[in-house]
Design a protein around this motif. Structure first.
Motif, PDB file in Angstrom:
ATOM      1  N   CYS A  26      -1.456  -1.772   9.021  1.00 14.11           N
ATOM      2  CA  CYS A  26      -1.326  -0.320   9.013  1.00 14.11           C
ATOM      3  C   CYS A  26      -2.706   0.323   9.032  1.00 14.11           C
ATOM      4  CB  CYS A  26      -0.552   0.158   7.785  1.00 14.11           C
ATOM      5  SG  CYS A  26      -1.275  -0.379   6.226  1.00 14.11           S
ATOM      6  N   VAL A  78      -5.715   6.764  -1.808  1.00 11.45           N
ATOM      7  CA  VAL A  78      -5.290   6.673  -0.408  1.00 11.45           C
ATOM      8  C   VAL A  78      -4.918   8.069   0.064  1.00 11.45           C
ATOM      9  CG1 VAL A  78      -3.520   5.748   1.171  1.00 11.45           C
ATOM     10  CG2 VAL A  78      -4.418   4.326  -0.694  1.00 11.45           C
ATOM     11  N   SER A 137      -4.385   8.822   3.599  1.00 11.17           N
ATOM     12  CA  SER A 137      -3.417   8.784   4.698  1.00 11.17           C
ATOM     13  C   SER A 137      -2.975   7.358   4.937  1.00 11.17           C
ATOM     14  CB  SER A 137      -4.023   9.389   5.973  1.00 11.17           C
ATOM     15  OG  SER A 137      -4.973   8.502   6.510  1.00 11.17           O
ATOM     16  N   LEU A 138      -1.740   7.244   5.382  1.00 10.22           N
ATOM     17  CA  LEU A 138      -1.170   5.910   5.607  1.00 10.22           C
ATOM     18  C   LEU A 138      -0.298   5.995   6.859  1.00 10.22           C
ATOM     19  CD1 LEU A 138      -0.874   3.054   4.418  1.00 10.22           C
ATOM     20  CD2 LEU A 138       1.085   3.880   3.106  1.00 10.22           C
ATOM     21  N   GLU A 186       4.913   3.888   2.512  1.00 12.51           N
ATOM     22  CA  GLU A 186       4.574   2.601   1.924  1.00 12.51           C
ATOM     23  C   GLU A 186       4.550   1.517   2.991  1.00 12.51           C
ATOM     24  OE1 GLU A 186       6.418   1.604  -2.082  1.00 12.51           O
ATOM     25  OE2 GLU A 186       7.059  -0.120  -0.873  1.00 12.51           O
ATOM     26  N   VAL A 234       0.877  -1.171   0.000  1.00 13.16           N
ATOM     27  CA  VAL A 234       0.000   0.000   0.000  1.00 13.16           C
ATOM     28  C   VAL A 234       0.911   1.217   0.000  1.00 13.16           C
ATOM     29  CG1 VAL A 234      -1.870   1.204   1.191  1.00 13.16           C
ATOM     30  CG2 VAL A 234      -1.571  -1.250   1.533  1.00 13.16           C
ATOM     31  N   ARG A 257       1.127   5.649  -0.104  1.00  9.26           N
ATOM     32  CA  ARG A 257       0.373   6.877   0.037  1.00  9.26           C
ATOM     33  C   ARG A 257       0.092   7.438  -1.368  1.00  9.26           C
ATOM     34  NH1 ARG A 257       2.358  11.628   3.130  1.00  9.26           N
ATOM     35  NH2 ARG A 257       4.131  10.268   3.510  1.00  9.26           N
ATOM     36  N   VAL A 313      -5.270   2.942   7.145  1.00  2.49           N
ATOM     37  CA  VAL A 313      -5.446   3.531   5.818  1.00  2.49           C
ATOM     38  C   VAL A 313      -6.668   4.444   5.808  1.00  2.49           C
ATOM     39  CG1 VAL A 313      -6.069   3.029   3.415  1.00  2.49           C
ATOM     40  CG2 VAL A 313      -4.376   1.607   4.579  1.00  2.49           C
ATOM     41  N   ASP A 358       3.281   8.724  10.099  1.00  2.00           N
ATOM     42  CA  ASP A 358       2.922   8.759   8.682  1.00  2.00           C
ATOM     43  C   ASP A 358       4.010   8.038   7.897  1.00  2.00           C
ATOM     44  OD1 ASP A 358       0.525  10.198   8.496  1.00  2.00           O
ATOM     45  OD2 ASP A 358       1.595  12.050   8.978  1.00  2.00           O
ATOM     46  N   ARG A 365       1.706   3.821  10.198  1.00  2.00           N
ATOM     47  CA  ARG A 365       2.119   2.638  10.952  1.00  2.00           C
ATOM     48  C   ARG A 365       2.165   3.138  12.374  1.00  2.00           C
ATOM     49  NH1 ARG A 365       2.986  -2.370  11.044  1.00  2.00           N
ATOM     50  NH2 ARG A 365       5.232  -2.489  11.436  1.00  2.00           N
TER      51      ARG A 365
END
Ligand code: GDP
Length: 596
Positions: A571, A552, A554-555, A564, A532, A534, A573, A561, A557
């Motif tokens: 994560c 997408v 916002s991403l 990938e 995945v 951003r 999303v 921010d 962990r």
């Protein structure tokens, strides 16, 4: 042509339009309009005529006539490309538009008689009551013929015509192409034809100097056909009128034909609005200050009107016609000299009437400021790239080229190859081709028609070079044909609308849904395959239905921010404009890749 025709029969209804009659006889409506004129009837193409009149005309044109019961079906056939009608009059309600006189310009090779013809026309058609009245040179004049007005632009030549277009103005509706019958089609004749065509202005040929012993009209007609102007009597659409400016013969016939072509073009404007139009000439007069000849193209110009001309302002303090008489108003297609401007405008500048002088001054000042800013920036670019951008944006469907080569012989193979390039959606359109160096008139045509100039084994005239530089015209010089063709081909390929295909980059399974203040709904996902990223494109399908297709937004962990997240990781999303995640949703990540 009429004599050659076998007496074919036509069935004529009680009433029909000129166009319908022409269709029945399979002749050009111009011929019908002219035939009607010869019978003393001035009709336009959409005018209804009765059976009697139609029958007389048809008989005279070599047809047998019979009455027909049901009315004929009318068809809209655009006979002549209608010039920039749309541009000036766009936005006007059709019911507000009224017929206006044609504006005519004189084009042709040097010494073929343009100036003489303009003078003769002016002097033999002084408005009734003005006989002997001296007309002043103001850049344009209007005359009356058979009770109808015609406006002539007084500066002959395609250079003036195209220079005006290069400034964004289209002055003329009809071009008279003057060709000396003893000299025939010459390089500037060809140029004039190309310039008129590029402007989509209909051409009427005046075959001049018919008084000369060595006049050879048939040869000239053949030459015209060879350069693509098919004369009416040979089945084409271009009217050709033999005249002699010296002997003053054929002039009435020429004017008749101008009226006939004007009728066909259905030239209109809305006289009941504030005026707009084009500057024909500007002058600084010692006693009267800045003056300008304005051609009103839409609306009515009145004494006292506030004017905005590019970055100049003014008020119409006095107005004169070409006979020096004061006038209080000027309707569409009328040229007038105007006093009361802050400075001298240029030919081709466009003008419009605004609310009051204060507004005019403010708008002029703003435009002047913008112009100054623009002057510091690099020249307006008309490069291949920019034109290609426009083509890509769908604004343009043709790549206009002007081609100059050292000798005629090399032009044809180049044109042949160039015309094979492109496809249905995007064509190469060669506006003008000729032997010789790249001239200023070529550069002007390029500006006016947004074209690229291609030179093969030729040089660029200094004046052309200056214009090209100032206006950002792209001039490309080659000495190897293959390279020339290849370059244009590559340009076209690059700009052909690229085809994209979707490439899936991963899948993520929604395992939980969270609400985050100020962010919205976020899905906690597990990346099942791929990754995945951003800004990646994303879609969600449920029960064979696409419930989301977007991007997408916002991403994360944990709280970080990230750019990938790879397969096997979890994560958070967020999807742009989407909040209806459900546990178990599969988010498909994909990107668009260019196929060609
Ligand atoms: P322009 O360069 O096209 O404007 O041509 P001009 O109007 O200056 O004419 C060029 C020359 O041709 C002048 O000497 C004219 O007198 C002459 N001329 C123009 N019309 C005719 C014509 O109908 N017959 C003859 N014999 N000479 C003409």
């Amino acid at each position: 042509m009429t004599e050659k025709q076998n007496r074919k029969a036509v069935e004529i209804p009680d009433f029909l339009t000129v166009r319908a009659l022409a269709d029945l006889m399979e002749v050009s409506p111009i011929q019908v309009i002219k035939e009607l004129m010869d019978n003393g009837i001035l009709a336009n193409i959409n005018q209804q005529i009765d059976y009697e009149t139609a029958a007389i005309v048809a008989e005279e044109m070599g047809f047998e006539t019979r009455p027909k019961a049901p009315p004929a079906v009318e068809e809209e056939i655009p006979m002549i490309p209608q010039p920039l009608k749309e541009r000036i009059y766009e936005g006007e309600a059709p019911e507000d538009l009224e017929p206006r006189p044609p504006v005519v310009t004189m084009l042709g090779h040097v010494d073929h008689g343009k100036t003489t013809l303009l003078d003769v026309i002016r002097h033999t058609n002084v408005v009734a009551g003005e006989a002997g009245g001296i007309t002043q040179h103001i850049g344009a004049y209007q005359l009356e013929h058979r009770g109808k007005k015609i406006t002539f632009l007084d500066t002959p030549g395609h250079e003036a015509f195209t220079a005006m277009r290069a400034r964004g103005a289209q002055g003329a509706d009809i071009a008279i192409l003057v060709v000396a019958a003893d000299d025939g089609v010459m390089p500037q004749t060809q140029e004039a034809i190309d310039h008129a065509r590029a402007a989509r202005v209909p051409i009427v040929v005046a075959l001049n100097k018919m008084d000369k012993a060595n006049a050879n009209p048939e040869r000239v007609k053949q030459q015209l056909a060879d350069v693509g102007l098919q004369i009416e009597e040979w089945g084409g659409q271009t009217i050709c009128v033999p005249v002699s400016a010296r002997e003053k013969t054929g002039i009435d016939d020429l004017l008749d034909n101008i009226l006939a072509v004007a009728e066909l073009a259905e030239l209109k404007a809305n006289p009941n609005r504030s005026a707009m139009g084009t500057v024909i000439e500007g002058e600084l007069d010692k006693s009267r200050g800045s003056t300008a000849t304005l051609l009103v193209q839409n609306g009515t110009l009145r004494l006292g009107d506030a004017l905005l001309i590019e970055d100049l302002s003014g008020r119409v303090r006095a107005m004169f016609n070409e006979r020096g008489e004061q006038v209080r108003k000027a309707t569409p297609s009328t040229p007038v000299v105007v006093l009361g401007l802050s400075n001298v405008p240029h030919p081709g500048d466009t003008f419009k009437v605004v609310e009051n002088e204060k507004t005019a001054r403010a708008m002029a000042a703003r435009r002047a400021e913008e112009k100054e800013k623009a002057a510091i920036q690099p020249a307006r670019v008309l490069s291949l790239d920019e034109i290609l951008d426009q083509i890509r944006a769908g604004q343009v469907k043709e790549l206009n080229l002007i081609l100059k080569a050292d000798v005629r012989g090399t032009i044809e193979p180049i044109v042949d190859s160039l015309e094979k390039l492109g496809d249905e959606d995007l064509k190469v359109n060669i506006l003008h081709q000729g032997a010789g160096n790249i001239s200023e008139s070529d550069a002007m045509l390029a500006v006016a028609s947004r074209a690229i100039i291609i030179g093969f084994n030729v040089k660029v005239d200094p004046a052309a070079s200056r214009t090209a530089e100032a206006e950002g015209v792209d001039i490309r010089l080659y000495d190897i044909i293959y390279e020339l063709i290849d370059d244009v081909d590559r340009a076209l390929k690059g700009l052909l609308e690229p085809v994209y295909k979707d490439v899936v980059s991963g899948h993520a399974e929604v395992r939980a849904v969270f609400t985050i203040p100020r962010v919205g709904k976020i899905a906690g996902v597990y990346v099942a395959d791929g990754h995945v990223a951003r800004n990646s494109l994303a879609r969600i399908g449920r029960n064979d239905q696409l419930v989301y297709d977007g991007r997408v937004s916002s991403l994360k962990r944990f709280t970080e921010d990230v750019r990938e997240v790879r397969e096997g990781f979890e994560c958070g999303v967020g999807l742009e404009g989407f909040k209806d995640f459900e546990e178990g949703d599969i988010i498909e990540l994909y990107k668009k890749e260019r196929e060609s």
